[in-house]
Design a protein around this motif. Sequence first.
Motif, mmCIF file in Angstrom:
data_model
loop_
_atom_site.group_PDB
_atom_site.id
_atom_site.type_symbol
_atom_site.label_atom_id
_atom_site.label_comp_id
_atom_site.label_asym_id
_atom_site.label_seq_id
_atom_site.Cartn_x
_atom_site.Cartn_y
_atom_site.Cartn_z
ATOM 1 N N GLY A 5 0.824 -1.207 0.000
ATOM 2 C CA GLY A 5 0.000 0.000 0.000
ATOM 3 C C GLY A 5 0.856 1.254 0.000
ATOM 4 O O GLY A 5 0.567 2.223 -0.709
ATOM 5 N N PHE A 6 1.919 1.231 0.780
ATOM 6 C CA PHE A 6 2.843 2.362 0.822
ATOM 7 C C PHE A 6 3.489 2.576 -0.545
ATOM 8 O O PHE A 6 3.545 3.697 -1.045
ATOM 9 C CB PHE A 6 3.903 2.118 1.893
ATOM 10 N N CYS A 9 0.895 4.054 -2.904
ATOM 11 C CA CYS A 9 0.598 5.457 -2.568
ATOM 12 C C CYS A 9 1.732 6.385 -2.989
ATOM 13 O O CYS A 9 1.489 7.518 -3.410
ATOM 14 C CB CYS A 9 0.301 5.596 -1.082
ATOM 15 N N SER A 14 -0.060 9.950 -3.304
ATOM 16 C CA SER A 14 -0.986 10.194 -2.199
ATOM 17 C C SER A 14 -0.204 10.281 -0.888
ATOM 18 O O SER A 14 0.138 9.257 -0.291
ATOM 19 C CB SER A 14 -2.023 9.059 -2.116
ATOM 20 N N ASP A 15 0.052 11.498 -0.449
ATOM 21 C CA ASP A 15 0.750 11.680 0.822
ATOM 22 C C ASP A 15 -0.061 11.092 1.967
ATOM 23 O O ASP A 15 0.483 10.402 2.829
ATOM 24 C CB ASP A 15 1.010 13.163 1.089
ATOM 25 N N GLY A 17 -2.250 8.659 1.954
ATOM 26 C CA GLY A 17 -2.151 7.203 1.895
ATOM 27 C C GLY A 17 -0.783 6.702 2.321
ATOM 28 O O GLY A 17 -0.671 5.680 3.009
ATOM 29 N N SER A 18 0.256 7.423 1.919
ATOM 30 C CA SER A 18 1.617 7.029 2.304
ATOM 31 C C SER A 18 1.802 7.100 3.815
ATOM 32 O O SER A 18 2.403 6.196 4.415
ATOM 33 C CB SER A 18 2.650 7.938 1.633
ATOM 34 N N SER A 21 -0.280 4.323 5.501
ATOM 35 C CA SER A 21 0.380 3.031 5.266
ATOM 36 C C SER A 21 1.605 2.878 6.147
ATOM 37 O O SER A 21 1.864 1.797 6.681
ATOM 38 C CB SER A 21 0.791 2.904 3.796
#
Length: 186
Positions: A5-6, A9, A14-15, A17-18, A21
């Motif tokens: 996921g990281f 992202c 996507s900050d 999401g990062s 994650s």
Amino acid sequence: MAVLGFALCMIIGSDFGSYISSMFIAWGFVPMICSFASYSEKETKAFSYTAIAFAAVYTVLIMVVYFAQLTAVRLLELSNQASQILNYKSFGLFFSYDLLGYAFMALATFFISFTIQATTKSDKWLKALLLIHGIFSVSCVILPMLGVFKADMAGGDLIGILVLEFWCAYFAPVCILSYLYFRRKQ
């Protein structure tokens, strides 16, 4: 899943999401290290306890950094000076704390590698990957002290993404091999 996921992202930019994650990686890392420790032999317990302590420090530092990114940095109007300190993307204090956190993660993997009794080919790979991952601790501590990362660094965002994608490509097999290791231990 959090590592993948990281990575995703980071690719899509996507900050939020990062950061989420990364928090899940931290929440999963301590139980993973504790699980390794639970299978360690009496003569490797000191390595286990050291790895658990380093994993806990990693988690605290990472949670402080990413919780700040998701709350104060994202939701508040920060002064320029506060932003330089708190905003991860400014390569300031919280970026350095993040790297310090990953230094502790690397140390945890290094120490826990000594507890693994590698009986299969995949266990040998796991042990080697964990041991080698420990080497990253040196750069995570030294590079911020040398001032390598700066807010006005040309291509800094791209370099950061590439380094983190490399880390994901490295650490994803660690997660898979750890799962296989624990499944065999049961």
